[in-house]
Design a protein around this motif. Structure first.
Motif, PDB file in Angstrom:
ATOM      1  N   ILE A 132      59.046  36.387  24.696  1.00  0.00           N
ATOM      2  CA  ILE A 132      60.439  36.836  24.541  1.00  0.00           C
ATOM      3  C   ILE A 132      61.261  35.833  23.719  1.00  0.00           C
ATOM      4  CG2 ILE A 132      62.558  37.456  25.773  1.00  0.00           C
ATOM      5  CD1 ILE A 132      60.758  38.473  28.101  1.00  0.00           C
ATOM      6  N   PRO A 133      61.344  34.544  24.131  1.00  0.00           N
ATOM      7  CA  PRO A 133      62.083  33.611  23.260  1.00  0.00           C
ATOM      8  C   PRO A 133      61.409  33.409  21.900  1.00  0.00           C
ATOM      9  CG  PRO A 133      61.131  32.466  25.170  1.00  0.00           C
ATOM     10  CD  PRO A 133      60.970  33.926  25.412  1.00  0.00           C
ATOM     11  N   GLU A 136      62.696  36.259  19.785  1.00  0.00           N
ATOM     12  CA  GLU A 136      64.110  36.060  19.448  1.00  0.00           C
ATOM     13  C   GLU A 136      64.280  34.939  18.433  1.00  0.00           C
ATOM     14  OE1 GLU A 136      67.468  35.561  22.045  1.00  0.00           O
ATOM     15  OE2 GLU A 136      66.936  37.376  23.128  1.00  0.00           O
ATOM     16  N   ILE A 139      63.522  36.248  15.073  1.00  0.00           N
ATOM     17  CA  ILE A 139      64.626  37.062  14.558  1.00  0.00           C
ATOM     18  C   ILE A 139      65.768  36.172  14.078  1.00  0.00           C
ATOM     19  CG2 ILE A 139      66.479  38.606  15.363  1.00  0.00           C
ATOM     20  CD1 ILE A 139      64.322  40.093  16.977  1.00  0.00           C
ATOM     21  N   GLN A 140      66.053  35.128  14.831  1.00  0.00           N
ATOM     22  CA  GLN A 140      67.115  34.197  14.417  1.00  0.00           C
ATOM     23  C   GLN A 140      66.799  33.596  13.043  1.00  0.00           C
ATOM     24  OE1 GLN A 140      68.163  31.159  17.325  1.00  0.00           O
ATOM     25  NE2 GLN A 140      68.638  29.732  15.668  1.00  0.00           N
ATOM     26  N   MET A 143      67.306  36.151  10.359  1.00  0.00           N
ATOM     27  CA  MET A 143      68.732  36.372  10.085  1.00  0.00           C
ATOM     28  C   MET A 143      69.316  35.236   9.268  1.00  0.00           C
ATOM     29  SD  MET A 143      70.247  37.884  13.647  1.00  0.00           S
ATOM     30  CE  MET A 143      70.137  39.646  14.052  1.00  0.00           C
ATOM     31  N   GLU A 144      68.903  34.009   9.570  1.00  0.00           N
ATOM     32  CA  GLU A 144      69.438  32.853   8.861  1.00  0.00           C
ATOM     33  C   GLU A 144      68.986  32.800   7.412  1.00  0.00           C
ATOM     34  OE1 GLU A 144      69.673  29.904  12.793  1.00  0.00           O
ATOM     35  OE2 GLU A 144      67.991  29.806  11.421  1.00  0.00           O
ATOM     36  N   MET A 146      67.615  35.410   5.435  1.00  0.00           N
ATOM     37  CA  MET A 146      67.678  36.579   4.561  1.00  0.00           C
ATOM     38  C   MET A 146      69.111  36.926   4.146  1.00  0.00           C
ATOM     39  SD  MET A 146      64.888  38.835   6.658  1.00  0.00           S
ATOM     40  CE  MET A 146      65.073  40.365   5.740  1.00  0.00           C
ATOM     41  N   LEU A 150      68.818  42.661   8.957  1.00  0.00           N
ATOM     42  CA  LEU A 150      67.571  43.202   9.506  1.00  0.00           C
ATOM     43  C   LEU A 150      67.718  44.709   9.686  1.00  0.00           C
ATOM     44  CD1 LEU A 150      66.481  40.491  12.101  1.00  0.00           C
ATOM     45  CD2 LEU A 150      65.346  41.134   9.978  1.00  0.00           C
ATOM     46  N   MET A 170      62.287  44.556  19.632  1.00  0.00           N
ATOM     47  CA  MET A 170      63.605  43.983  19.315  1.00  0.00           C
ATOM     48  C   MET A 170      64.059  44.382  17.913  1.00  0.00           C
ATOM     49  SD  MET A 170      63.603  40.159  20.944  1.00  0.00           S
ATOM     50  CE  MET A 170      63.539  39.895  22.728  1.00  0.00           C
ATOM     51  N   ILE A 174      67.404  46.526  16.745  1.00  0.00           N
ATOM     52  CA  ILE A 174      68.446  46.084  15.802  1.00  0.00           C
ATOM     53  C   ILE A 174      68.612  47.089  14.670  1.00  0.00           C
ATOM     54  CG2 ILE A 174      69.028  44.298  14.104  1.00  0.00           C
ATOM     55  CD1 ILE A 174      67.646  42.279  15.928  1.00  0.00           C
ATOM     56  N   VAL A 269      64.480  27.279  20.693  1.00  0.00           N
ATOM     57  CA  VAL A 269      65.618  28.204  20.608  1.00  0.00           C
ATOM     58  C   VAL A 269      66.228  28.571  21.951  1.00  0.00           C
ATOM     59  CG1 VAL A 269      64.770  29.206  18.455  1.00  0.00           C
ATOM     60  CG2 VAL A 269      64.217  30.327  20.620  1.00  0.00           C
TER      61      VAL A 269
END
Lengths: 291, 291, 291, 291
Positions: A132-133, A136, A139-140, A143-144, A146, A150, A170, A174, A269
């Protein structure tokens, strides 16, 4: 884990301190050792020596990973070294040693000292929860890095193991267009059942050119020079697989593809969540053993 | 399955006719036998005799399930009986026989006649894909029987195997509060990761009284007299488990709980989809065999 | 927008350059002015002067926001100043001026110069689309700042407008427990229908103490001293509302709550996506005008 | 609605009886009239006459819809007729009359008799909440009528109002490929933000031929002869729009398309949930009036 117990927390990173907090907050006794140089707040007083911490405890918890050299405990915040055999010597037969990635060498040493040890990262529920982490964190990073969202982007996940499954869910949540590459027909059936676009390994080449981001979870070089050559120049590649990874990083660098090899994300994270999952798994271990 | 092939479809229900349509529409030759009394449209002319259908085909496809008595092919729409050994006698060593739930007895018979047979329901991808219409069928029944919406209701799924996983996802998608009961710590971790409420077997009694609908997938009586006694009187119980099921139906009837034992849903609620999944799995089998 | 057109792109940030790329890639003529000092790659040659760019174009596109002082065009990458009246003077009646946040003062000036101008941020579809990168940016910040995962955490969204709606969906997709505060009964009904936990304004105080992260979208101080005093010390507050925001920042700082006032996220976190949405909206405007 | 109140429930269907149960279970006094012939269980004793029920109550609740002929109350389970003016005559100025679809004629009558009346179906939150059982009912019908699963099928929703929004979310949750037709650019932006495939009215003809099921929510004939002629012969059309509906039913019948005009679903598929939503809305009304 109903009754209150006593725990020694020896070495490790922020997760082990958060674990100490969490165990303490449920009424357990906690003795820590190996955090003198920590840059973060530590709410517990260290014991005088490692022997004191061990002696006062029923369960001894080591770091994740346990050791980087098979000789010393992994203690990034200690002002010295803790030898594994020193720790094992201090332990009695009735105690339990729990840590992560216990190598064969360390396991053998434990046997010599008659220490009962359990690798928490071998526990299936820990591996699932850790995903799970990890997802995530991936994904973080995406996001940072690109310049597009997403949401609406084409995202390929290679591999449909624990991380692949949770990451796919996840990303779909999104709003990404989620493609998942797998080999087994049964996995492809699962991928379809969840509404992701299944990509059979043989069709990978047809899928790669339209991807905006690729998450690899397979620890084997699938993205070799040939495959890399058909990927869009602005596609981001995030490799979540342990060594040797799944990307020919040298080749990727040569042709200018941005790649990030992201390992050990849970502790980085979301250390508090990671500590909670360690806590839960330790409770399960203790319940199963009926300690 | 790239090259065009020839198939005999012997007996079975609407799914096998839809399978014939689907195989034919992709350019394959199809010979059917055993559908004279069908109430639905059949677009293919039956062969004169079973031997003709078999002789003209590379692959012989039987019903799902293959037989109900281990002696005759399961042919609800045939105007007579087809003996299994009659069929096997007509087949040659080079042909392949594919059907569902091939019993040990029938498998032994196949060996006697030198027939290579494959049970399609033993294929993992088929089992996964079949869980999709099964889950939808269960939802349809719940919608038909309940005076409340699935949206916002408390729905418990017992068991987190294929059907449990897919059903949980669909119920969450409609807006139910999804509880899933499981035994293994790893399954409970998965349940949590998907955002469902994990119910450990020991906590089942605490969870049951507030449920509006219960879907059982475990083939073992978990909902016994004790458990049934704490369920709300207007809760609906849908049992999806094969024999012996998971509910003490007699007791449930006694105390006035509504129970529905719903089996073989794919062929009933979505025969065309079920046929498509059979088609896909047959293609996978043929690809793997390199026929 | 079927026929090829000519566009002047005057000033603005990376989004306007990406917009130029995007318009150009669809076969339109593009003339840019005001990017000489850009730190990012610019694929188009600037025209000699602003008059040249304007003269060659049917549509003139300004920055988002159009101006920070009502006198000059907002040109962070220009080596000088561009006066708004200089630009308007260069334009003819047949041309269209599109920019973001066109103030009353600038609109009046446009009338004086007989320039037909449209505020793209007043377009409802642009506002909706912009909420997508805004929501993603908010999630990225939360992931970066929190030591726990968004998965399983308690997340409160205050306000159920465009950003609130899209953010709620994404957080639910990642696995957060999503609470949404609203005032109108109809909004609370919508919140419930989507499976979020509705929080009526009067019940806010009961909900705040258990939150791990709060996203505000209401441009009015709801999180005042009283409210802030009952929030957990490790709760993160992200304010997405334009001035005056929704948080008493001074008070929050005093009691040690971490707050982040995050504005103008689309251009920062996803300039390429933001540019694509500007492009789409410009196409809609042109289609509607039948230019 | 904090203090206990007294309610008369006059006529209507199962929903009004469930509403009586629900109001009673919260400690309110409830007097019912008009259910003597009900085939379902009624837990409340009818009053002797309508005057008694009205006299004893602060709030009088009528049926949804209130009347079918503008003269009598809609009482499918009464052994006689109840004239509207008879009811209004029995009411005092201090009482409140709540019912559904109160026509202009009935509203005028109320004014004559000095009765304060509120149309519950005009309340926005009621309309939103009613869309939930409506959407579920539409899904139930689709599941019953289609030989394929909703999972993986191509489903088109025409219109993106309340029902369209909630139905789209549920279908996506089950695993359908969701297409939504709308006219306004802002609606298309919303559709895209939720991950559905937006279909602009002008592109409808390109989308129709591949649909497996079409749900119409627009009360205007969009599916005319031309449009119907390009729909697949095995596509199911479910019309959820009130008169005149959105389908040329005669033409559809002529060319053999299966159409179902499904109205008033909440009371049919989920009367208990529908009653709960009526209860919630009545509470909101009372709170707003500060009765």
């Amino acid at each position: 884990m109903l009754r209150k117990m006593s725990f020694a927390i020896i070495g490790g990173d922020l997760r082990n301190i958060k674990l100490a907090d969490s165990l303490f907050s449920e009424g357990n006794s906690v003795y820590i050792y190996g955090f003198k140089k920590a840059s973060f707040d530590v709410n517990h007083k260290e014991t005088e020596c490692i022997q004191e911490a061990v002696m006062r405890s029923e369960v001894v918890i080591g770091p994740l990973p346990c050791s980087n050299d098979n000789e010393t405990i992994n203690t990034p915040f200690h002002d010295g070294k803790i030898l594994i055999n020193e720790l094992f010597k201090a332990m009695s037969k009735k105690q339990l040693f729990i840590a992560g990635h216990i190598s064969e060498k360390v396991a053998n040493l434990a046997q010599v000292y008659n220490v009962y040890c359990i690798d928490i990262l071998e526990r299936e529920e820990m591996a699932v929860l850790n995903a799970i982490p990890t997802a995530e964190g991936a994904i973080q990073i995406a996001m940072e890095e690109m310049p597009i969202t997403l949401h609406s982007c084409n995202a390929l996940i290679m591999g449909f193991g624990r991380i692949g499954k949770i990451l796919a869910g996840m990303l779909q949540g999104i709003g990404s267009q989620v493609y998942v590459e797998a080999r087994k027909y049964a996995d492809l059936a699962w991928i379809k059942s969840y509404g992701y676009k299944p990509v059979y390994l043989d069709d990978l080449a047809g899928c790669l050119p339209k991807m905006d981001v690729i998450f690899n979870t397979i620890p084997s070089i699938v993205l070799n020079a040939n495959m890399l050559s058909i990927i869009k120049s602005d596609c981001l590649i995030i490799d979540l697989a342990s060594k040797p990874g799944g990307v020919d990083f040298a080749k990727a660098g040569e042709i200018g593809l941005k790649t990030i090899w992201a390992l050990s994300l849970p502790g980085k994270v979301a250390p508090v969540t990671a500590a909670r999952y360690i806590h839960e798994t330790i409770s399960n271990i203790i319940d199963e053993l009926g300690v």
